[in-house]
Design a protein around this motif. Structure first.
Motif, PDB file in Angstrom:
ATOM      1  N   VAL A 190      -1.495  28.902 -33.897  1.00 46.57           N
ATOM      2  CA  VAL A 190      -1.536  28.986 -32.328  1.00 46.57           C
ATOM      3  C   VAL A 190      -1.917  30.391 -31.903  1.00 46.57           C
ATOM      4  O   VAL A 190      -2.831  30.615 -31.224  1.00 46.57           O
ATOM      5  N   ALA A 191      -1.420  31.640 -32.667  1.00 42.81           N
ATOM      6  CA  ALA A 191      -1.958  32.788 -32.442  1.00 42.81           C
ATOM      7  C   ALA A 191      -3.313  32.868 -32.917  1.00 42.81           C
ATOM      8  O   ALA A 191      -4.264  33.636 -32.010  1.00 42.81           O
ATOM      9  N   ASP A 192      -3.770  32.446 -33.829  1.00 40.03           N
ATOM     10  CA  ASP A 192      -5.272  32.625 -34.381  1.00 40.03           C
ATOM     11  C   ASP A 192      -6.172  31.995 -33.174  1.00 40.03           C
ATOM     12  O   ASP A 192      -7.462  32.463 -33.199  1.00 40.03           O
ATOM     13  N   ASN A 193      -6.149  31.335 -32.587  1.00 41.97           N
ATOM     14  CA  ASN A 193      -6.641  30.473 -31.448  1.00 41.97           C
ATOM     15  C   ASN A 193      -7.231  31.692 -30.509  1.00 41.97           C
ATOM     16  O   ASN A 193      -8.093  31.489 -29.473  1.00 41.97           O
ATOM     17  N   LYS A 194      -6.364  32.677 -30.354  1.00 49.21           N
ATOM     18  CA  LYS A 194      -6.508  33.936 -29.652  1.00 49.21           C
ATOM     19  C   LYS A 194      -6.529  33.623 -28.164  1.00 49.21           C
ATOM     20  O   LYS A 194      -5.915  34.155 -27.450  1.00 49.21           O
ATOM     21  N   VAL A 195      -7.244  32.823 -27.555  1.00 48.74           N
ATOM     22  CA  VAL A 195      -7.342  32.616 -26.082  1.00 48.74           C
ATOM     23  C   VAL A 195      -7.171  31.213 -25.535  1.00 48.74           C
ATOM     24  O   VAL A 195      -7.775  30.300 -26.012  1.00 48.74           O
ATOM     25  N   TYR A 196      -6.382  31.185 -24.433  1.00 51.67           N
ATOM     26  CA  TYR A 196      -6.134  30.072 -23.900  1.00 51.67           C
ATOM     27  C   TYR A 196      -6.453  30.080 -22.401  1.00 51.67           C
ATOM     28  O   TYR A 196      -5.882  30.967 -21.780  1.00 51.67           O
ATOM     29  N   THR A 197      -7.421  29.246 -21.982  1.00 48.97           N
ATOM     30  CA  THR A 197      -7.524  29.024 -20.308  1.00 48.97           C
ATOM     31  C   THR A 197      -6.583  28.041 -20.032  1.00 48.97           C
ATOM     32  O   THR A 197      -5.582  27.381 -20.560  1.00 48.97           O
ATOM     33  N   SER A 198      -6.550  27.803 -18.593  1.00 49.42           N
ATOM     34  CA  SER A 198      -5.586  26.878 -18.219  1.00 49.42           C
ATOM     35  C   SER A 198      -5.782  25.327 -18.523  1.00 49.42           C
ATOM     36  O   SER A 198      -4.826  24.698 -18.439  1.00 49.42           O
ATOM     37  N   ARG A 199      -6.881  25.100 -19.031  1.00 47.94           N
ATOM     38  CA  ARG A 199      -7.020  23.886 -19.523  1.00 47.94           C
ATOM     39  C   ARG A 199      -6.215  23.784 -20.944  1.00 47.94           C
ATOM     40  O   ARG A 199      -5.492  22.648 -21.181  1.00 47.94           O
ATOM     41  N   THR A 200      -6.876  24.492 -21.735  1.00 43.09           N
ATOM     42  CA  THR A 200      -6.193  24.453 -23.245  1.00 43.09           C
ATOM     43  C   THR A 200      -4.736  24.867 -23.149  1.00 43.09           C
ATOM     44  O   THR A 200      -3.992  24.609 -24.299  1.00 43.09           O
ATOM     45  N   LEU A 201      -4.356  25.598 -22.177  1.00 46.67           N
ATOM     46  CA  LEU A 201      -3.005  26.050 -22.000  1.00 46.67           C
ATOM     47  C   LEU A 201      -2.120  24.863 -22.147  1.00 46.67           C
ATOM     48  O   LEU A 201      -0.952  24.718 -22.807  1.00 46.67           O
ATOM     49  N   LEU A 202      -2.586  23.723 -21.408  1.00 43.58           N
ATOM     50  CA  LEU A 202      -1.525  22.532 -21.518  1.00 43.58           C
ATOM     51  C   LEU A 202      -1.450  21.911 -22.877  1.00 43.58           C
ATOM     52  O   LEU A 202      -0.518  21.456 -23.207  1.00 43.58           O
ATOM     53  N   ASP A 203      -2.482  22.091 -23.681  1.00 45.03           N
ATOM     54  CA  ASP A 203      -2.343  21.562 -25.164  1.00 45.03           C
ATOM     55  C   ASP A 203      -1.299  22.532 -25.739  1.00 45.03           C
ATOM     56  O   ASP A 203      -0.589  21.893 -26.632  1.00 45.03           O
TER      57      ASP A 203
END
Lengths: 677, 697
Positions: B481-494
């Motif tokens: 999860v942390a490696d993915n680094k960045v979340y936008t409001s779309r990926t946030l839901l995932d």
């Protein structure tokens, strides 16, 4: 003077001695030196003693008290909350399960929505708009709660609690409104429950806010005015409809208490009446929405107490207080004039007039006759003990010398109350000229209508000697014309000869069970539940007040006592069986006879049940107000009554409860009443 | 006179005597002790061969001190307490005897009184809809540990029970993790009536000021209603469990009828806005799912909806709350005093407990940002970009029409001044670098693969008492999860679905966060779309006026910089806000949080967009063309302590005491239209930001 000087000297002493503490050589004060020379030698420690100055001592003392107080408070809060119960159980043995818990174990669950209708006085009132003196009290309770404001600003309080003397509505600039929700009447004051115990027990079987509704209304207003001003009746209608709809069509169980009983009678007529005057719910609204009406301590036919309250703003309690401490309530030293203020205030409340005895002499008895005659307080007790044969007690009755003439609700003098009617010389007061206004200006601030009567008027009232339930009305018209003029357009006290007379469509008849028909809804069950076994005020002996100048000119003559212990006359009040406020006759008659079967008051034959609860005082102090009480308000904590209510709310019928449960002579008395049904 | 004096004298002397006996004895004892000590000291001194004279002087001072010592410790304690109490009482007494209005101190006239004088009178009934966490909750049935709390407030009021029995309290406020309804044996219900949310805690008003001002122009219980509901439940569940929507419908109908067929003015606040959106759809929907009020119900009964601080499109705060149960405030506390919140010394695990409870509350999901990247921006773009935090302080109000030019220049200056343009679209980024690196340099890991790959759990049994769903995640997946680094409001839901699967599963049956392509799709008849303004149509009621009233001028959380928690032996929340991440002075990054303009909780974008663009005119979300107004209130902190929370505040809750705001509500309630109170009133860049959003209307 010397005293003062000495004190000053002492103070100086202390000041200097405290100086000494800091700098031991600061002993220049020669006066002091001279004085102290000898004591110093005599007792060295005396020097230290004086160091505890008064102020220090005070502080020390206060500190100790505070610390102890906090310690106790802390202990109290840290104490597990089951501790008092544990102590109680240790003393009195295990308590019975509260009815809610017990019935939950039996498997009862919330079924029908429940509507509470509180009575007079028990509902809270809060301020929405006030004069300047009520600054900061916005949405604070003026009635109910702690009554703190009564002490802080009594006159302001009285002003805000009063209604307009002409209209019976808000005075200009003041808006006092009923508290809404269950909090309106769960506790009257902190710790003094009204509905709280019932609510808690209902919650045990699953009731909550969505299935319980407190139909709070402004109990000062006449019933129709609550609709005119607050649309209260419409709100109740809408709420009941909503609760029935959201609970799967289960009809509501209505539980009115005290004056709420009359209020709900009024509601039932209102809701089916056509729109401008009524709620336009159609003729079958009640049968669609109501399962049962469980009247608690219902004053269907009024209460004699209301007469005393209106007439001289006193009841037994106040009369006793006056007897114990004469002068306390009537003296002018503190410029309090409590009773006059109370009277002035309560006379603006139209609702008190809904409780004036109804049905006149037919119900309440004439000069020489009353349905309760022959009642002896001891008789019941004997019967409870099961030692006496009934015939024996019957002979007891006839032999009792002082037969109480309950029909004479107000009589001036004990001899008048007891002598046969032929001997009483009644002088008609109705035509008496109301004399010159006798109030001198000093009394004007506490104006009561008595000041308009004049001495002649007052004397005329006293000379009529005896008043029955019918003439009492004339009396009230005479002494309080304004109030009765307002009241008579909202309430009626007669007995209908012909219920089909179109005049009975008017709302003023709706709260009088003797002038209305019950709605045509044969499925409804009407319960009359009330406590018995407590002496209840029924008739009064009055006298003229000694100094009639600024005061209410009449007061209950507390010097009269019955001749023996068995007598019903105590402190100038004749008592009869009841729940301390409502006589059995008023609470039970309609269900025992007036509505029993198909009568003209109950054309659709709604089933009625009389459920009496015998009063047993709490065994010890720890029990509080008792779980078997029969008193007017305390009966709401009576486990038997709560159990009955829960059973009905969970779906039982009156037959399932066991039908009638009667301890008093209500059926016998009802038979004596000569009323065409 | 003489007798009184004598009496006083008696009182005066008596306690002194009484006291003296005790102190004499003590004094004698101490005297003896001290003499012994002194003699010892003397002998020591003599041994040491010190000067005798010096010693005697010291003895003298000793004696002086000894006299003071007569005050034993406890007594002086008592004395001090006594003094304090006396002073306290005196002050309290003075306070109470103080006239309500001090001469010289003239409190400004309340808007209610002023409008009342201008002739405004109660006309339209008013319905207040409280938001999340401001409404009181009371206990109706509980476990044995809540003995004596029947119908006492568990939420709201003085919160004393938290301190007395914290675990019991937490247990009763939680909902069932499976159903999102009551756990067995516990019934906690919303407090009904105006007292539900007039004050949150004693002295901390929420609706009280507004209610008081409404009362000044003649409102009372019969034409003012607080639509209290259990704010922990999802909106549809309030109807299923408590019939709250039915009750609201019935009350509005009743008020409409009993007030001479005057339509209702609804004033929802915060989450209440979404709740009322849901209600609007519910009431016109057919019975089995809706209220069966038929089409036209809203048009018939509602005059205006005055949304206060509306989180129409959600708030980023909700994400950080779900993810790590912390927000700016918590992060700041942690940075100031690291260890307080994490320490297990007290066995508190505050945050873990808070997270566990809060994750059972479905309603929080309604506040997760909606509209995905279209609204909230993607990796490289966001509608607010170019927002300068230092410049958000004070601007002149722009009224409808003449706002374009000045705004643009304003925006340009801020843009050039920015050294690191904040990429607000990245709502969560792990590490400060990730928050501003160009998107091409970011790694991307597919969460779904992670989800498939790691079924193993490593929770040790000691941690079980504070169970959070993180314990079911393996360490690898957390690192993933942390490696993915960045979340936008779309990926946030995932992300949320990944870290809180149960909660999202429950809640996604009740809420939706997308944008509808085709509103005629029959699936949008389901209730889960009713509270998302981007997936519902406003009811067919062209006469309704919709207001967006909110404060501006306060930095508001918009995106977060996260880091992994240092791993304790008991796995707790594995992520936390990196409060060390600070930007330059002008930057919007403070304490690991990027800020934008808003009212401290809701960014301007979320509260203003629907009224500024989404519903403006006839759009597909607003087919009947109901009029919308944006009214912003520039935040001004209270000038002095005496003002309390300020009469011109723009903060999310304190705005309810804002004089300008109250005046607007009162005027509308008394019959004014949006035009009459001045139309739009804009201080922020909301119009420009809305223009940037590329959404088909």
């Amino acid at each position: 003077m010397p005293l003062i000087q000495r004190r000053k000297g002492e103070e100086a002493e202390k000041a200097s001695s405290s100086n000494e503490r800091i700098a031991p050589d600061a002993s220049e004060d020669e006066d002091r030196k001279k004085k102290e020379l000898s004591p110093k030698k005599r007792k060295k420690s005396a020097g230290e003693k004086s160091k505890w100055s008064c102020l220090d001592n005070c502080c020390w003392f206060v500190g100790c008290v505070c610390t102890v107080w906090w310690l106790l408070l802390f202990l109290y809060n840290a104490m597990p909350s089951s501790f008092p119960q544990y102590v109680t159980e240790a003393i009195t043995g295990p308590l019975p399960d509260p009815p809610g818990v017990k019935l939950k174990k039996e498997g009862l669950r919330a079924k029908h929505p429940v509507v509470f209708v509180p009575g007079i006085v028990t509902g809270g009132l809060e301020l929405w708009e006030g004069h300047e003196c009520a600054e900061g009290l916005f949405r604070k309770r003026l009635w109910g709660g702690t009554f703190g404001e009564v002490y802080k600003r009594p006159l302001c309080w009285v002003e805000h609690m009063s209604l307009d003397n002409e209209t019976g509505l808000d005075p200009p600039g003041i808006r006092l409104r009923p508290v809404t929700g269950l909090v309106a009447a769960d506790y009257f004051m902190p710790g003094y429950f009204v509905w709280a115990v019932l609510i808690a027990n209902l919650a045990r079987i699953g009731y909550e806010e969505k299935t319980m509704y407190m139909a709070a209304y402004d109990w000062r207003l006449s019933f129709q005015n609550t609709e005119v001003r607050d649309q209260t009746l419409s709100r109740i209608k809408s709420h009941i409809e909503m609760m029935v709809a959201t609970n799967g069509g289960k009809k509501a169980v209505v539980i009115p208490h005290s004056m709420g009983v009359l209020y709900f009678l009024h509601f039932m007529k209102w809701v089916e009446a056509p729109a401008p005057m009524g709620g336009g719910g159609g003729p079958d609204w009640c049968s669609k929405h109501i399962k049962a009406i469980m009247n608690i301590g219902g004053p269907f036919l009024g209460v004699p107490k209301a007469v005393a309250g209106l007439f001289s703003s006193e009841a037994k309690d106040i009369a006793v207080a006056r007897a114990i401490a004469p002068g306390f309530l009537s003296n002018d030293i503190f410029r309090v004039q409590t009773l006059q203020h109370v009277m002035k205030m309560s006379r603006t409340w139209d609702s008190t007039m809904s409780m004036i005895p109804k049905g006149g002499e037919t119900i309440w008895g004439g000069l020489d006759w009353s349905p309760e005659e022959g009642y002896l307080p001891s008789k019941r007790r004997q019967r409870m003990n099961d030692t006496q044969v009934s015939s024996e007690s019957g002979t007891n009755n006839s032999s009792s010398r002082a037969r109480a003439n309950y029909g004479r609700i107000i009589s001036f003098g004990k001899d008048i109350a007891e002598s046969p009617s032929s001997e009483i010389e009644m002088i008609d007061f109705r035509d008496a000229v109301k004399g010159q206004n006798l109030a001198n200006t000093t009394c004007r601030d506490v104006w009561t209508e008595y000041h308009d009567m004049g001495i002649e008027g007052v004397r005329a009232v006293a000379e009529h000697k005896v008043y029955t339930a019918e003439t009492v009305l004339d009396l009230l018209y005479f002494v309080a014309p304004k109030m009765m003029a307002r009241g008579s357009s909202h309430f009626s006290y007669g007995i209908a000869d012909d219920l089909d007379d179109p005049k009975y469509k008017h709302y003023k008849y709706w709260s009088n069970p003797l002038e209305t028909k019950l709605p045509s809804a044969s499925d409804i069950e009407i319960f009359s539940m009330y406590g018995v076994g407590i002496p209840t005020e029924r008739a009064y002996i009055y006298k003229l007040s000694p100094s009639a100048e600024c005061y209410i000119p009449f007061q209950i003559d507390t010097s009269f006592e019955g001749e023996d212990e068995d007598s019903c006359l105590k402190d100038g009040v004749y008592t009869v069986e009841g729940d301390e406020t409502v006589p059995v006759l008023s609470a039970g008659f309609m269900c025992a006879r007036g509505w029993r079967g198909k009568t003209r008051f109950n054309p659709s034959g709604i089933r009625t049940y009389v459920r009496e609860y015998d009063h047993a005082p709490p065994a010890n102090l720890l029990e509080g107000r008792g779980t078997q009480s029969g008193a007017h308000v305390d009966v709401m904590g009576n486990f038997a009554l709560i159990e009955d209510i829960i059973r009905v709310a969970a779906g039982a019928t009156g037959e399932d409860l066991g039908g009638d449960q009667v301890y008093s002579d209500i059926f016998k008395w009802s038979e004596k009443i000569n009323l065409a049904l | 006179m003489g007798s009184v004096l004598r009496l006083r004298k008696l009182c005066y002397v008596e306690p002194v005597k009484f006291q003296s006996f005790g102190s004499i004895k003590n004094a004698e004892k101490q005297q003896q002790q001290k003499e012994r000590i002194v003699s010892e000291v003397e002998s020591v001194v003599q041994k040491n061969g010190r000067d005798d004279d010096e010693d005697t002087t010291r003895k003298k001072t000793d004696k002086g001190k000894r006299k003071i010592r007569e005050w034993r410790c406890i007594e002086s304690c008592c004395w001090v307490i006594g003094c304090l109490c006396c002073v306290w009482w005196l002050l309290v007494f003075l306070y109470y005897s103080l006239p309500a209005a001090l001469p010289g101190f003239q409190p400004p006239m309340s808007p209610g009184a002023r409008l009342g004088r201008e002739g405004a009178r109660a006309l339209h009934p008013v319905v207040l809809v409280p938001g999340i966490s401001t409404g009181g909750l009371e206990l109706w049935e509980g476990k044995p540990c809540t003995e004596g709390l029947f119908r006492k407030r568990l939420w709201g009021g003085s919160f004393t029970e938290i301190l007395k029995r914290p675990l019991c309290w937490l247990e009763h406020l939680s909902l069932d993790n499976e159903t999102g309804l009551d756990p067995p044996g516990i019934r906690v219900r919303a407090v009904p009536g105006l007292e539900a949310a007039d004050y949150f805690a004693p002295g901390y008003s929420v609706w009280a000021v507004l209610i008081q001002n409404l009362a000044k122009i003649g409102y009372e219980e019969k034409n003012m209603h607080m639509a209290a509901y259990d704010w922990r439940l999802s909106f549809q569940n309030t109807e299923i469990r408590d019939k709250a929507l039915s009750r609201l419908k019935s009350t509005i109908e009743l008020m409409y009828l009993t007030n001479g067929c005057k339509k209702v003015v609804v004033v929802p606040h915060s989450m209440g806005v979404l709740y009322f959106l849901h209600f609007l759809k519910w009431v016109e929907a057919p019975p089995s799912m809706g209220g069966g009020g038929r089409l036209g119900w809203c048009a018939k009964h509602i005059k205006a909806i005055m949304n206060i601080g509306p989180p129409f499109l959600g708030v980023p705060k909700a994400v950080s709350n779900i993810l790590s149960s912390e927000a700016k405030d918590v992060a700041v506390i942690r940075s100031m005093d690291p260890g307080v919140l994490d320490s297990e010394i007290l066995g508190l695990q505050t945050l873990e407990h808070a997270m566990r409870v809060a994750r059972t509350w479905d309603s929080i999901i309604s506040l997760v940002p909606k509209g995905g990247e279209t609204i909230w921006g993607d990796l490289d773009w966001s509608p607010e970009e170019g927002h300068g935090c230092s410049l958000a302080k004070r601007r002149t109000p722009q009224f409808s029409g003449n706002n374009k030019n000045s705004n643009h220049t304003n925006g340009k200056t801020t843009f050039s001044a920015m050294k690191e343009p904040a990429k607000y679209g990245r709502i969560i980024s792990f590490g400060k670098e990730a928050s501003y690196l160009p998107s091409s340099q970011l790694p991307s890991v597919d969460l779904k693969e992670l989800l498939l790959g790691s079924p193993s759990t490593i929770s040790n049994s000691t941690c079980q008492e504070v169970w959070t769903e993180y314990d079911e995640l393996s360490r690898e997946s957390i690192r993933g999860v942390a490696d993915n680094k960045v979340y936008t409001s779309r990926t946030l839901l995932d992300l949320l679905r990944f870290v809180a699967p149960k909660m999202m599963q429950r809640a996604e049956a009740h809420f939706s966060h997308g944008i509808a392509d085709n509103l005629d799709d029959p699936k949008y008849n389901h209730y889960k779309y009713w509270s998302n303004p981007l997936e519902m149509r406003l009811p067919d009621a062209p006469d309704i006026e919709i207001y967006c009233l909110y404060g501006v001028g306060i930095p508001t959380e918009r995106s977060y910089v996260y880091k992994m928690s240092p791993t304790g032996k008991c796995k707790s929340i594995p992520f936390r806000i990196d409060s060390t991440a600070e930007g330059y002075e002008d930057s919007c990054l403070k304490g690991g949080v990027y800020f934008v303009d808003g009212d401290e909780s809701v960014p301007v974008l979320s509260s203003g967009f629907m009224c500024a663009r989404g519903w403006r005119g006839k759009t597909r979300f607003n087919p009947s063309g109901a009029t919308t107004y944006v009214r912003e209130y520039q935040h001004r902190p209270p000038a002095s302590l005496l003002e309390g929370r300020g009469a011109a505040s723009g903060a999310h809750l304190d705005i309810m005491g804002n004089v300008a705001f109250i005046e607007d509500v009162l005027r509308v309630a008394a019959g004014a239209t949006g035009k009459e109170i001045g139309g739009d009133r804009i201080y922020s860049d909301i119009m420009r930001m809305s223009e940037r959003i590329n959404i088909g209307l």
